[in-house]
Enzyme design. Structure first.
Site, PDB file in Angstrom:
ATOM      1  N   SER A 194     -21.873 -42.937  53.282  1.00  0.00           N
ATOM      2  CA  SER A 194     -21.832 -42.012  52.159  1.00  0.00           C
ATOM      3  C   SER A 194     -23.098 -41.179  52.102  1.00  0.00           C
ATOM      4  CB  SER A 194     -21.689 -42.798  50.857  1.00  0.00           C
ATOM      5  OG  SER A 194     -22.837 -43.614  50.681  1.00  0.00           O
ATOM      6  N   LYS A 195     -22.965 -40.025  51.497  1.00  0.00           N
ATOM      7  CA  LYS A 195     -24.075 -39.079  51.511  1.00  0.00           C
ATOM      8  C   LYS A 195     -25.261 -39.536  50.674  1.00  0.00           C
ATOM      9  CE  LYS A 195     -22.013 -36.199  47.897  1.00  0.00           C
ATOM     10  NZ  LYS A 195     -21.356 -34.915  47.620  1.00  0.00           N
ATOM     11  N   ARG A 196     -25.036 -40.451  49.767  1.00  0.00           N
ATOM     12  CA  ARG A 196     -26.165 -40.923  48.957  1.00  0.00           C
ATOM     13  C   ARG A 196     -27.091 -41.792  49.789  1.00  0.00           C
ATOM     14  NH1 ARG A 196     -22.436 -40.303  44.993  1.00  0.00           N
ATOM     15  NH2 ARG A 196     -22.845 -38.211  44.271  1.00  0.00           N
ATOM     16  N   LYS A 197     -26.548 -42.383  50.827  1.00  0.00           N
ATOM     17  CA  LYS A 197     -27.337 -43.348  51.595  1.00  0.00           C
ATOM     18  C   LYS A 197     -27.594 -42.930  53.026  1.00  0.00           C
ATOM     19  CE  LYS A 197     -25.439 -47.094  48.803  1.00  0.00           C
ATOM     20  NZ  LYS A 197     -24.521 -48.246  48.775  1.00  0.00           N
ATOM     21  N   ASN A 198     -26.955 -41.862  53.446  1.00  0.00           N
ATOM     22  CA  ASN A 198     -27.041 -41.466  54.848  1.00  0.00           C
ATOM     23  C   ASN A 198     -26.714 -39.978  54.965  1.00  0.00           C
ATOM     24  OD1 ASN A 198     -27.507 -42.321  57.475  1.00  0.00           O
ATOM     25  ND2 ASN A 198     -26.017 -43.958  57.321  1.00  0.00           N
TER      26      ASN A 198
END
Length: 532
Positions: free
Chosen positions: A305-309
RNA sequence: GGCCCCAUCGUCUAGCGGUUAGGACGCCGGCCUCUCACGUCGGUAACAGGGGUUCAAGUCCCCUUGGGGUCACCA
């Protein structure tokens, strides 16, 4: 072998993997027979021609709702490789049936990003083909026609329930700790009455009439049979009140009409596959074979996911990952070449491809290993090729022409240029020298970080990445934080350039691009969050 | 929470009943060398737990545990 078995044959899983190989179509169609419903819905009537005669056709079906996703490239790779291995056809279909989430710039970005990886498709909205149109928003009539068929067969029904009623039902179910799901309020209403109300223009959806009992067995070619009780399924919406289909209907209708033989998609779809199988049943169509690839993961093992990667293909392009390295790396995710070989070309992967070599554990997307592979590919280039590669990336006139307006007034001699624009060519920045300045008076670092993340979210929601848009969003954001704009913008400047002095902030961000900017903002936020 | 999927070094993985459990990334160290990097050599580190089946289990079965996915008029 052509018998229509009405009983599910349960084989030990060890026997399934060989079945899932890049086998001949006739064996594959035999395993397709396992896709059916048990009592009382096991009657497999009138299946069309055996799939043994059908040429391999696969598809990738991205939804144009944001930045081109690395998971799209991952699944595209496996579809592509399998298609090439089988001498089949690879189709690109745009699934844009959600008008509320559609983003105007997204479709083109998908084409560009996929092209950048080096993957190409035989049929698609941009290249055409005999099964078009390939954009679902242009296929509305197909879905309406097919919903009509289902309605006529009694396999679907019109539902006039309001969103409010649905919400109430849901709350009630939660209170009673029952499984959430549509309560089938309209299921047994008189169809003629429904048709009348619909013809009078009353808003409604069309729902699938899911069997009330019995098991549905889905054959996943990589895992064997997966059994789900139909009690787990509710009466899924097929046609939304705006007249467009949901994914479930659209994908089944299109896969059938486009003669897709193998559905290769991500694991997250497994639990809705029973609905799809039911739809194939309802239409009397032979379902394709299903292959669910494991999901790419963040380092904490959750779905990437974009929040983590960084999740946009464009990010990897912008930090200077070579497309060959990207493809090679994705090929290492959930699949292995054999013989300990880790560096291989697309052509080699096609040559060596086999479903048995897929492993089902969710692979963590590890940037370090990608970087290592990328290094190998860079070292393989001779100096001339490397020069071309670097120029094709950012060291070129097009990019310079965007950067120069921001720095020309700031240099006195040409030798000052490269030091002045260094951060326009960097990926991650080193903030140690400016960390002490990265703060807002009287605000805890943690809260500064949180606010920064909010800005990132706001920027992500917008199309494009032009300076005026960035300025508008940023100013609104500053206002919302209540911070002095001087402090807020210095914070952004440090995060984005690593320096206290820079060209105009919004232009700089725009030229750097959305991906690099987003990454730097997130990095700064994380750093500040840790600093407390 | 219901349902479903998954389970070998921190990470990517090999293994498809009998292996000193192999390779790669990362990390640590040696060598190379004007420095660094590359390269090279070596080291570190895993079969989640418990029951079965079997002469023999990382490999097959079951349970537990853990992780993940999914439960929308989003895909």
């Amino acid at each position: 072998m052509r018998t229509r078995a009405s009983v599910t044959i349960r084989l030990p899983s060890s026997v399934h993997r060989p079945v899932a190989s890049t086998t001949t179509p006739s064996i594959e169609s035999a395993s397709a027979r396992a896709n059916h419903i048990l009592e009382p819905y096991h009657v497999l009537q009138g299946r069309p021609m055996p799939s043994s005669a059908r040429p391999v056709r696969v598809r990738i079906a991205p939804s144009p709702t944001g930045d081109p996703h690395v998971g799209t490239a991952y699944i595209a790779l496996f579809n592509y490789v399998f298609a090439k291995k089988q001498g089949g056809t690879f189709v690109l279909r745009i699934e844009d049936t959600d008008q509320s989430r559609a983003r105007g710039d997204s479709e083109q970005m998908i084409y560009d990003a996929l092209h950048w990886t080096g993957l190409s498709w035989d049929e698609g909205p941009d290249v055409g083909g005999p099964f078009g149109p390939y954009r679902q928003s242009e296929r509305a009539q197909h879905y309406k026609d097919h919903v009509g068929i289902l309605l006529a067969k009694g396999e679907a029904y019109r539902c006039f329930c309001t969103a409010e009623r649905l919400a109430k039902v849901r709350i009630q179910q939660q209170a009673e700790k029952k499984n959430p799901g549509y309560d089938r309020h309209c299921r047994d209403a008189d169809p003629a009455e429904g048709a009348r109300r619909a013809s009078e223009g009353e808003a409604h959806v069309v729902r699938m009439k899911v069997p009330l009992s019995g098991d549905i067995v889905v054959k996943d070619e990589l895992r064997g049979p997966v059994t789900i009780s139909s009690e787990q399924l509710d009466d899924q919406v097929l046609l939304k009140s705006d007249g467009l289909p949901t994914y479930h209907l659209a994908n089944v209708v299109d896969d059938h009409l486009m003669e897709i033989t193998h559905v290769i998609r991500a694991e997250e779809w497994i639990s809705s596959t029973p609905k799809h199988v039911l739809l194939y049943q309802a239409f009397g169509w032979e379902p394709p074979l299903f292959f669910h690839m494991p999901l790419l993961r963040n380092s904490d093992k959750s779905k990437i996911s974009k929040r983590k990667n960084p999740v946009s293909i464009n990010y990897y392009r912008d930090i200077g990952i070579l497309p060959q390295a990207m493809l090679n790396f994705l090929g290492l995710m959930g699949w292995s070449f054999g013989d300990d070989k880790e560096k291989f070309t697309l052509a080699e992967m096609i040559d060596a491809f086999a479903w048995e070599k897929v492993s089902l554990g969710g692979p963590v997307f590890n940037l370090e290993k990608l970087t290592w592979l990328n290094e190998k590919y860079i070292h393989d280039l001779d100096y001339s090729q490397l020069a071309d590669t670097v120029m094709g990336w950012r060291l070129n006139k097009d990019y310079l022409v965007k950067v120069l307006p921001l720095v020309r007034e700031r240099i006195k001699k040409l030798d000052e240029l490269v030091p002045a624009i260094e951060y326009f060519f960097s990926g991650d920045l080193d903030y140690t020298a400016v960390l002490a300045d990265m703060k807002v008076p009287d605000v805890a670092g943690k809260d500064v970080g949180k606010a920064l993340l909010e800005l990132v979210e706001k920027l992500e929601a917008k199309e494009g990445f032009a300076a005026p848009m960035i300025e508008e969003v940023s100013r609104q954001w500053v206002e919302a934080t209540g911070w002095k704009s001087k402090n807020a913008f210095m914070l952004l400047r440090l995060a984005v350039t690593g320096r206290k002095a820079s060209p105009p902030l919004f232009e700089t961000m725009s030229v750097l691009g959305k991906e690099i900017t987003r990454r730097r903002l997130r990095s700064a936020a994380e750093l500040l969050g840790k600093a407390g």
